[in-house]
Design a protein around this motif. Structure first.
Motif, PDB file in Angstrom:
ATOM      1  N   TYR A  63      10.401   5.596   6.350  1.00  0.00           N
ATOM      2  CA  TYR A  63       9.714   6.168   7.512  1.00  0.00           C
ATOM      3  C   TYR A  63       8.648   7.181   7.067  1.00  0.00           C
ATOM      4  CZ  TYR A  63       8.589   8.463  11.827  1.00  0.00           C
ATOM      5  OH  TYR A  63       7.884   8.988  12.882  1.00  0.00           O
ATOM      6  N   LYS A  64       9.015   7.995   6.077  1.00  0.00           N
ATOM      7  CA  LYS A  64       8.077   9.012   5.577  1.00  0.00           C
ATOM      8  C   LYS A  64       6.798   8.334   5.047  1.00  0.00           C
ATOM      9  CE  LYS A  64       8.270  11.482   1.637  1.00  0.00           C
ATOM     10  NZ  LYS A  64       9.122  11.997   0.548  1.00  0.00           N
ATOM     11  N   ARG A  65       6.977   7.269   4.253  1.00  0.00           N
ATOM     12  CA  ARG A  65       5.792   6.588   3.686  1.00  0.00           C
ATOM     13  C   ARG A  65       4.947   5.932   4.790  1.00  0.00           C
ATOM     14  NH1 ARG A  65       7.712   3.723  -1.985  1.00  0.00           N
ATOM     15  NH2 ARG A  65       9.168   5.362  -2.578  1.00  0.00           N
ATOM     16  N   ILE A  66       5.607   5.327   5.780  1.00  0.00           N
ATOM     17  CA  ILE A  66       4.858   4.675   6.875  1.00  0.00           C
ATOM     18  C   ILE A  66       4.071   5.728   7.644  1.00  0.00           C
ATOM     19  CG2 ILE A  66       5.089   3.468   9.097  1.00  0.00           C
ATOM     20  CD1 ILE A  66       7.471   1.959   7.947  1.00  0.00           C
ATOM     21  N   ASN A  67       4.745   6.831   7.923  1.00  0.00           N
ATOM     22  CA  ASN A  67       4.131   7.900   8.707  1.00  0.00           C
ATOM     23  C   ASN A  67       2.952   8.527   7.976  1.00  0.00           C
ATOM     24  OD1 ASN A  67       4.333   8.903  11.190  1.00  0.00           O
ATOM     25  ND2 ASN A  67       5.761  10.547  10.664  1.00  0.00           N
ATOM     26  N   ASN A  68       3.149   8.776   6.672  1.00  0.00           N
ATOM     27  CA  ASN A  68       2.052   9.354   5.878  1.00  0.00           C
ATOM     28  C   ASN A  68       0.853   8.420   5.866  1.00  0.00           C
ATOM     29  OD1 ASN A  68       3.543  11.560   5.279  1.00  0.00           O
ATOM     30  ND2 ASN A  68       4.098  10.924   3.206  1.00  0.00           N
ATOM     31  N   SER A  69       1.119   7.102   5.761  1.00  0.00           N
ATOM     32  CA  SER A  69      -0.011   6.164   5.693  1.00  0.00           C
ATOM     33  C   SER A  69      -0.718   6.106   7.033  1.00  0.00           C
ATOM     34  CB  SER A  69       0.455   4.774   5.256  1.00  0.00           C
ATOM     35  OG  SER A  69       0.982   4.079   6.341  1.00  0.00           O
ATOM     36  N   SER A  70       0.023   6.183   8.152  1.00  0.00           N
ATOM     37  CA  SER A  70      -0.699   6.103   9.433  1.00  0.00           C
ATOM     38  C   SER A  70      -1.414   7.409   9.714  1.00  0.00           C
ATOM     39  CB  SER A  70       0.204   5.637  10.580  1.00  0.00           C
ATOM     40  OG  SER A  70       1.313   6.455  10.697  1.00  0.00           O
ATOM     41  N   ASN A  71      -0.894   8.546   9.207  1.00  0.00           N
ATOM     42  CA  ASN A  71      -1.637   9.803   9.368  1.00  0.00           C
ATOM     43  C   ASN A  71      -2.953   9.766   8.609  1.00  0.00           C
ATOM     44  OD1 ASN A  71       0.243  10.875  11.050  1.00  0.00           O
ATOM     45  ND2 ASN A  71       1.340  11.993   9.439  1.00  0.00           N
ATOM     46  N   LEU A  72      -2.898   9.085   7.433  1.00  0.00           N
ATOM     47  CA  LEU A  72      -4.119   8.979   6.609  1.00  0.00           C
ATOM     48  C   LEU A  72      -5.180   8.136   7.311  1.00  0.00           C
ATOM     49  CD1 LEU A  72      -2.859   8.392   2.960  1.00  0.00           C
ATOM     50  CD2 LEU A  72      -4.120  10.349   3.855  1.00  0.00           C
ATOM     51  N   MET A  73      -4.716   7.134   8.085  1.00  0.00           N
ATOM     52  CA  MET A  73      -5.660   6.219   8.731  1.00  0.00           C
ATOM     53  C   MET A  73      -6.343   6.865   9.947  1.00  0.00           C
ATOM     54  SD  MET A  73      -4.014   2.418   8.359  1.00  0.00           S
ATOM     55  CE  MET A  73      -2.577   2.729   9.310  1.00  0.00           C
ATOM     56  N   LYS A  74      -5.722   7.954  10.466  1.00  0.00           N
ATOM     57  CA  LYS A  74      -6.271   8.566  11.693  1.00  0.00           C
ATOM     58  C   LYS A  74      -7.567   9.328  11.420  1.00  0.00           C
ATOM     59  CE  LYS A  74      -2.039   8.861  14.242  1.00  0.00           C
ATOM     60  NZ  LYS A  74      -0.812   9.620  14.312  1.00  0.00           N
ATOM     61  N   ASN A 108       0.805  -1.228   0.000  1.00  0.00           N
ATOM     62  CA  ASN A 108       0.000   0.000   0.000  1.00  0.00           C
ATOM     63  C   ASN A 108       0.829   1.264   0.000  1.00  0.00           C
ATOM     64  OD1 ASN A 108      -2.622  -0.871  -0.097  1.00  0.00           O
ATOM     65  ND2 ASN A 108      -2.698  -1.299   2.111  1.00  0.00           N
ATOM     66  N   ILE A 109       2.061   1.159   0.473  1.00  0.00           N
ATOM     67  CA  ILE A 109       2.934   2.345   0.432  1.00  0.00           C
ATOM     68  C   ILE A 109       4.041   2.149  -0.623  1.00  0.00           C
ATOM     69  CG2 ILE A 109       2.420   3.302   2.713  1.00  0.00           C
ATOM     70  CD1 ILE A 109       4.932   1.903   3.801  1.00  0.00           C
ATOM     71  N   GLN A 110       3.668   1.364  -1.656  1.00  0.00           N
ATOM     72  CA  GLN A 110       4.549   1.213  -2.814  1.00  0.00           C
ATOM     73  C   GLN A 110       5.905   0.602  -2.479  1.00  0.00           C
ATOM     74  OE1 GLN A 110       3.793   2.454  -6.330  1.00  0.00           O
ATOM     75  NE2 GLN A 110       1.933   1.826  -5.311  1.00  0.00           N
ATOM     76  N   LEU A 111       5.883  -0.398  -1.601  1.00  0.00           N
ATOM     77  CA  LEU A 111       7.128  -1.098  -1.271  1.00  0.00           C
ATOM     78  C   LEU A 111       6.915  -2.601  -1.424  1.00  0.00           C
ATOM     79  CD1 LEU A 111       8.105   0.894   1.958  1.00  0.00           C
ATOM     80  CD2 LEU A 111       9.339   0.971  -0.215  1.00  0.00           C
ATOM     81  N   GLN A 112       7.877  -3.247  -2.050  1.00  0.00           N
ATOM     82  CA  GLN A 112       7.825  -4.704  -2.213  1.00  0.00           C
ATOM     83  C   GLN A 112       8.595  -5.343  -1.070  1.00  0.00           C
ATOM     84  OE1 GLN A 112       7.280  -6.657  -5.653  1.00  0.00           O
ATOM     85  NE2 GLN A 112       6.926  -8.065  -3.959  1.00  0.00           N
ATOM     86  N   LEU A 113       7.900  -6.182  -0.293  1.00  0.00           N
ATOM     87  CA  LEU A 113       8.575  -6.901   0.791  1.00  0.00           C
ATOM     88  C   LEU A 113       9.225  -8.154   0.194  1.00  0.00           C
ATOM     89  CD1 LEU A 113       9.188  -7.224   3.833  1.00  0.00           C
ATOM     90  CD2 LEU A 113       7.020  -8.428   4.050  1.00  0.00           C
ATOM     91  N   VAL A 114      10.535  -8.095   0.003  1.00  0.00           N
ATOM     92  CA  VAL A 114      11.274  -9.185  -0.651  1.00  0.00           C
ATOM     93  C   VAL A 114      11.532 -10.322   0.331  1.00  0.00           C
ATOM     94  CG1 VAL A 114      13.468  -9.751  -1.807  1.00  0.00           C
ATOM     95  CG2 VAL A 114      12.323  -7.557  -2.240  1.00  0.00           C
ATOM     96  N   ASP A 115      12.099  -9.979   1.484  1.00  0.00           N
ATOM     97  CA  ASP A 115      12.368 -10.972   2.537  1.00  0.00           C
ATOM     98  C   ASP A 115      12.558 -10.252   3.862  1.00  0.00           C
ATOM     99  OD1 ASP A 115      14.993  -9.977   2.432  1.00  0.00           O
ATOM    100  OD2 ASP A 115      15.691 -11.590   1.144  1.00  0.00           O
TER     101      ASP A 115
END
Ligand code: TMP
Length: 246
Positions: free
Chosen positions: A235-246, A169-176
Motif C-alpha cells: 500500500y505504501k509503494r502504491i500510495n507513494n507512486s500515485s502521490n508522485l503522479m499528482k 515501477n514500484i519494484q514489485l514482480q507480478l507473478v500471478d
C-alpha cells in the motif's frame, strides 16, 4: 455496517450489502484470511482496510486504462461502493511465473518465467473445491459462449500488461493473479471482486539477492509471518507512486 442495508452475500473475505440505489452495492472487506478452500483460517487486524485501499487504487488505474470495473468509490477505510454485478462463476487466473498450484499439478519447475502468460479457469464452486476447468467445459455448462470467453481472455491479458508495468515501477514482480467478472444491469461485462495481495502474488524486487520475498497471501498460506507488514508495504509503494503522479 448500518443495519438499514441488507446483507446480500457473505464470502470468505468480503460482505456485500444492498445500497439505496438498486444498481449499486456496498462491499465490506473483512480481516479474515482463508487458504486451501478455507481449510486454513485466521484473522489479521487491518487486512480488510489495506485490501480495500489497495483494490480501489488498482481499479482506478485500470479504469484510467479503459478497463471497465465495478469500482465506484471508497465509502470508508474498509468499504467501497461498486456497481452491482451478476458474477460469472469463474475464477480466471493469469500466471507470468510458475508458482503455487501450477507447480504442484505439473512438472514445471517453481520460478520458471513463462514465455507467454498462462490463463487457467477454475469453476467458482466451494462444494466442488473450485476445480480447474477447460474452455470446452465452460461452453458445455453454458457459463459463457466461445466469443465471450475470447473477449475475457483478451481483457485479462490487457489487465496483466497494465498491472505488470505498474507494479514493476514500484519494484514489485507480478507473478500471478486471479480475476472475477460479472454483468451489470445493461449486460456489460465488468471486472469485479478485488485486486489485492489476497489474490495476486507479488514479489519484492527491491532486494538485490535472488531470494523470493513474497509480499502477498503466501505469507499466510506458507506460514511465513508478517502478512500485515507485507500488505502495508504494498500500500505504501502504491500510495507513494500515485502521490508522485499528482
Ligand atoms: P494458485 O497457484 O493457488 O492456483 O493461485 C494462483 C493465483 O490465484 C494466486 O495469485 C492466488 C490466486 N487465488 C485466489 O485469488 N483465490 C483462490 O481461491 C486461489 C486458489 C488462488
Amino acid at each position: 455496517m448500518n443495519n438499514k442495508y441488507e446483507l446480500i452475500y457473505e464470502g470468505k473475505a468480503k460482505k456485500v450489502f444492498s445500497h439505496d440505489d438498486a444498481d449499486k452495492v456496498i462491499i465490506e472487506f473483512k480481516d479474515d484470511a482463508t487458504a486451501f478452500n478455507a481449510l486454513k483460517k485466521a484473522k489479521f487486524e487491518g487486512k480488510g482496510k489495506l485490501n480495500c485501499l489497495i483494490s480501489s487504487k488498482i481499479f482506478e488505474i485500470l479504469e484510467e486504462n479503459n478497463i471497465p470495473t465495478h469500482f465506484l468509490e471508497i465509502k470508508n477505510e474498509n468499504t467501497m461502493i461498486a456497481k452491482k454485478i451478476n458474477v460469472i462463476p469463474l475464477e480466471i487466473v493469469l500466471r507470468n511465473i510458475a508458482y503455487g498450484s501450477l507447480c504442484k499439478q505439473t512438472t514445471i519447475e517453481t520460478g520458471t518465467v513463462l514465455t507467454k502468460p498462462l490463463i487457467d479457469f477454475y469453476l467458482k464452486n466451494d462444494e466442488l473445491n473450485d476445480p480447474l476447468i477447460t474452455k470446452d467445459r465452460i461452453e458445455l455448462m453454458k457459463i459463457l459462449s466461445s466469443r465471450e470467453l475470447d473477449f475475457l481472455i483478451k481483457l485479462t491479458l490487457k489487465i496483466n500488461e497494465i498491472m505488470k508495468s505498474f507494479f514493476k515501477n514500484i519494484q514489485l514482480q507480478l507473478v500471478d493473479f486471479k480475476l472475477e467478472f460479472g454483468y451489470d444491469s445493461k449486460k456489460n461485462i465488468l471486472l469485479g471482486d478485488e485486486i489485492s495481495p489476497d489474490n495476486c502474488r507479488l514479489w519484492d524486487l527491491s532486494q538485490k539477492n535472488d531470494t523470493i520475498i513474497s509480499l502477498d497471501k503466501d505469507r499466510f498460506r506458507n506460514d511465513l509471518g508478517g502478512l500485515i507488514e507485507a500488505y502495508s508495504e504494498i500500500y505504501k509503494r502504491i500510495n507513494n507512486s500515485s502521490n508522485l503522479m499528482k
